[in-house]
Scaffold this motif. Structure first.
Motif, PDB file in Angstrom:
ATOM      1  N   GLY A  10       0.830  -1.199   0.000  1.00  0.00           N
ATOM      2  CA  GLY A  10       0.000   0.000   0.000  1.00  0.00           C
ATOM      3  C   GLY A  10       0.862   1.245   0.000  1.00  0.00           C
ATOM      4  N   GLY A  11       0.288   2.342  -0.461  1.00  0.00           N
ATOM      5  CA  GLY A  11       1.044   3.595  -0.444  1.00  0.00           C
ATOM      6  C   GLY A  11       0.285   4.694  -1.152  1.00  0.00           C
ATOM      7  N   THR A  12       0.776   5.901  -0.991  1.00  0.00           N
ATOM      8  CA  THR A  12       0.174   7.026  -1.695  1.00  0.00           C
ATOM      9  C   THR A  12       0.586   6.988  -3.172  1.00  0.00           C
ATOM     10  OG1 THR A  12       0.484   8.256   0.366  1.00  0.00           O
ATOM     11  CG2 THR A  12      -0.258   9.506  -1.522  1.00  0.00           C
ATOM     12  N   PHE A  13       1.834   6.554  -3.432  1.00  0.00           N
ATOM     13  CA  PHE A  13       2.367   6.452  -4.802  1.00  0.00           C
ATOM     14  C   PHE A  13       2.168   7.777  -5.547  1.00  0.00           C
ATOM     15  CE2 PHE A  13       1.042   1.874  -4.004  1.00  0.00           C
ATOM     16  CZ  PHE A  13       2.319   1.469  -3.644  1.00  0.00           C
ATOM     17  N   ASP A  14       2.773   8.825  -4.980  1.00  0.00           N
ATOM     18  CA  ASP A  14       2.555  10.189  -5.494  1.00  0.00           C
ATOM     19  C   ASP A  14       3.876  10.869  -5.836  1.00  0.00           C
ATOM     20  OD1 ASP A  14       1.206  12.467  -6.221  1.00  0.00           O
ATOM     21  OD2 ASP A  14       0.779  13.137  -4.181  1.00  0.00           O
ATOM     22  N   PRO A  15       4.639  10.356  -6.863  1.00  0.00           N
ATOM     23  CA  PRO A  15       4.307   9.240  -7.743  1.00  0.00           C
ATOM     24  C   PRO A  15       5.002   7.944  -7.307  1.00  0.00           C
ATOM     25  CG  PRO A  15       6.161  10.420  -8.664  1.00  0.00           C
ATOM     26  CD  PRO A  15       5.818  11.105  -7.349  1.00  0.00           C
ATOM     27  N   ILE A  16       4.597   6.835  -7.931  1.00  0.00           N
ATOM     28  CA  ILE A  16       5.314   5.570  -7.764  1.00  0.00           C
ATOM     29  C   ILE A  16       6.688   5.738  -8.412  1.00  0.00           C
ATOM     30  CG2 ILE A  16       4.328   4.586  -9.903  1.00  0.00           C
ATOM     31  CD1 ILE A  16       4.302   1.860  -8.343  1.00  0.00           C
ATOM     32  N   THR A 163      16.317  -5.209   2.597  1.00  0.00           N
ATOM     33  CA  THR A 163      16.077  -4.978   1.168  1.00  0.00           C
ATOM     34  C   THR A 163      17.085  -3.989   0.590  1.00  0.00           C
ATOM     35  OG1 THR A 163      14.465  -3.292   1.795  1.00  0.00           O
ATOM     36  CG2 THR A 163      13.608  -5.462   1.282  1.00  0.00           C
ATOM     37  N   PRO A 164      17.321  -4.069  -0.732  1.00  0.00           N
ATOM     38  CA  PRO A 164      18.241  -3.116  -1.372  1.00  0.00           C
ATOM     39  C   PRO A 164      17.709  -1.692  -1.199  1.00  0.00           C
ATOM     40  CG  PRO A 164      17.565  -4.848  -2.906  1.00  0.00           C
ATOM     41  CD  PRO A 164      16.731  -4.999  -1.694  1.00  0.00           C
ATOM     42  N   GLU A 165      18.602  -0.762  -1.016  1.00  0.00           N
ATOM     43  CA  GLU A 165      18.182   0.627  -0.760  1.00  0.00           C
ATOM     44  C   GLU A 165      18.402   1.513  -1.986  1.00  0.00           C
ATOM     45  OE1 GLU A 165      16.619   2.397   1.509  1.00  0.00           O
ATOM     46  OE2 GLU A 165      16.204   0.530   2.552  1.00  0.00           O
ATOM     47  N   LEU A 166      17.354   2.219  -2.373  1.00  0.00           N
ATOM     48  CA  LEU A 166      17.485   3.310  -3.339  1.00  0.00           C
ATOM     49  C   LEU A 166      17.042   4.572  -2.618  1.00  0.00           C
ATOM     50  CD1 LEU A 166      16.010   2.036  -6.749  1.00  0.00           C
ATOM     51  CD2 LEU A 166      18.391   2.451  -6.168  1.00  0.00           C
ATOM     52  N   ASN A 167      17.909   5.549  -2.582  1.00  0.00           N
ATOM     53  CA  ASN A 167      17.594   6.780  -1.844  1.00  0.00           C
ATOM     54  C   ASN A 167      16.709   7.694  -2.701  1.00  0.00           C
ATOM     55  OD1 ASN A 167      17.591   8.623   0.200  1.00  0.00           O
ATOM     56  ND2 ASN A 167      19.559   9.528  -0.344  1.00  0.00           N
ATOM     57  N   ASP A 172      10.796  14.199  -3.090  1.00  0.00           N
ATOM     58  CA  ASP A 172      11.898  14.756  -3.888  1.00  0.00           C
ATOM     59  C   ASP A 172      11.537  14.812  -5.369  1.00  0.00           C
ATOM     60  OD1 ASP A 172      13.403  15.031  -1.613  1.00  0.00           O
ATOM     61  OD2 ASP A 172      14.570  13.197  -1.921  1.00  0.00           O
ATOM     62  N   ILE A 173      10.849  13.777  -5.847  1.00  0.00           N
ATOM     63  CA  ILE A 173      10.466  13.744  -7.265  1.00  0.00           C
ATOM     64  C   ILE A 173       9.520  14.904  -7.583  1.00  0.00           C
ATOM     65  CG2 ILE A 173       9.207  12.430  -9.028  1.00  0.00           C
ATOM     66  CD1 ILE A 173      10.279   9.878  -7.530  1.00  0.00           C
ATOM     67  N   ARG A 174       8.533  15.105  -6.719  1.00  0.00           N
ATOM     68  CA  ARG A 174       7.586  16.215  -6.939  1.00  0.00           C
ATOM     69  C   ARG A 174       8.323  17.558  -6.968  1.00  0.00           C
ATOM     70  NH1 ARG A 174       4.691  13.249  -3.022  1.00  0.00           N
ATOM     71  NH2 ARG A 174       4.988  14.849  -1.424  1.00  0.00           N
ATOM     72  N   GLU A 175       9.296  17.709  -6.065  1.00  0.00           N
ATOM     73  CA  GLU A 175      10.068  18.956  -5.984  1.00  0.00           C
ATOM     74  C   GLU A 175      10.929  19.142  -7.232  1.00  0.00           C
ATOM     75  OE1 GLU A 175      10.882  22.548  -4.582  1.00  0.00           O
ATOM     76  OE2 GLU A 175       9.438  21.164  -3.662  1.00  0.00           O
ATOM     77  N   ARG A 176      11.499  18.052  -7.743  1.00  0.00           N
ATOM     78  CA  ARG A 176      12.333  18.125  -8.946  1.00  0.00           C
ATOM     79  C   ARG A 176      11.500  18.569 -10.152  1.00  0.00           C
ATOM     80  NH1 ARG A 176      17.406  16.014  -8.623  1.00  0.00           N
ATOM     81  NH2 ARG A 176      17.539  15.724 -10.889  1.00  0.00           N
ATOM     82  N   VAL A 177      10.298  18.014 -10.266  1.00  0.00           N
ATOM     83  CA  VAL A 177       9.426  18.409 -11.381  1.00  0.00           C
ATOM     84  C   VAL A 177       9.081  19.896 -11.273  1.00  0.00           C
ATOM     85  CG1 VAL A 177       7.166  18.070 -12.468  1.00  0.00           C
ATOM     86  CG2 VAL A 177       8.461  16.084 -11.655  1.00  0.00           C
ATOM     87  N   PRO A 182      15.487  17.011 -14.022  1.00  0.00           N
ATOM     88  CA  PRO A 182      15.152  15.708 -14.624  1.00  0.00           C
ATOM     89  C   PRO A 182      14.755  14.653 -13.578  1.00  0.00           C
ATOM     90  CG  PRO A 182      17.529  16.070 -14.652  1.00  0.00           C
ATOM     91  CD  PRO A 182      16.909  17.359 -14.208  1.00  0.00           C
ATOM     92  N   ILE A 183      13.837  13.773 -13.969  1.00  0.00           N
ATOM     93  CA  ILE A 183      13.451  12.646 -13.101  1.00  0.00           C
ATOM     94  C   ILE A 183      13.677  11.301 -13.809  1.00  0.00           C
ATOM     95  CG2 ILE A 183      11.810  13.941 -11.690  1.00  0.00           C
ATOM     96  CD1 ILE A 183       9.554  12.770 -13.455  1.00  0.00           C
TER      97      ILE A 183
END
Length: 202
Positions: A10-16, A163-167, A172-177, A182-183
């Motif tokens: 589950g999640g907000t996925f804003d964005p996935i 689990t493998p970590e991706l930071n 952050d994605i919303r702020e970058r847009v 670039p995303i």
């Protein structure tokens, strides 16, 4: 008879983003699950004061991001439900739909496990499904504390996975847009295209 094993994410996925997909794929293989069901939230109770992108956009992005994997699927259960999205209601619906022959594994960050007491009817939740703590750096101790705190239920129903970590974070994605940065390589290409096409996060 061996029970079927299904993961729920589950999640907000804003964005996935790719971090969600990497975690889901890792848990799927590590626990030998049949499939992972992604569940975009409608009105998350812990984000009532935050502005969240319309549920339909988040649902579509989640579908776009998961179509490449035949063992990923997306549920609109919480989006169709009125009011706040409580996990206990969602799990009960899945148990009703699939029956007793399925074991459910609810995947969440290790930091959320530490706050499980704040969840609606958390003890009932532990009886209905397993919780998979996908460890974030610095939170392993909190998972072990939670397992001990909940006694036998915690020991039997909380699973810790390194689990493998991706930071990466959706914030952050919303702020970058917003800042025209670039995303690419942070979200799947189809999600990136949807965000720009629909003018999200501007």
């Amino acid at each position: 008879m061996k029970k079927r094993r299904i993961g729920l994410l589950g999640g907000t996925f804003d964005p996935i983003h790719l971090g969600h997909l990497l975690t889901a794929d890792f848990v799927l293989k590590a626990l030998d699950l049949e499939q992972i069901i992604f569940i975009p939230a409608n009105h998350p109770p812990h984000k009532t004061n935050l502005q969240v992108t319309p549920a339909q956009d988040r649902y579509i992005m989640t579908i776009l991001a998961t179509t490449h994997n035949p063992r990923f699927r997306v549920s609109d259960m919480e989006i169709k439900r009125e009011g706040l999205s409580y996990t206990i209601d969602t799990i009960k619906e899945f148990v009703k739909e699939y029956g007793e022959q399925v074991e459910f594994y609810f995947i969440l960050g290790a930091d959320a496990i530490a706050d499980l007491e704040k969840w609606e009817k958390f003890e009932d939740l532990l009886k209905l499904c397993f919780f998979v703590a996908a460890t974030r750096p610095g939170f392993m101790d909190k998972v072990l504390e939670a397992k001990k705190r909940f006694g036998n239920l915690g020991e039997n129903k909380i699973i810790w996975l390194d689990t493998p970590e991706l930071n990466i974070s959706s914030t952050d994605i919303r702020e970058r847009v917003k800042q025209n940065l670039p995303i690419k390589y942070i979200v799947p290409d189809v999600v990136e295209n949807y965000i720009y096409k629909e003018g999200l996060y501007k």
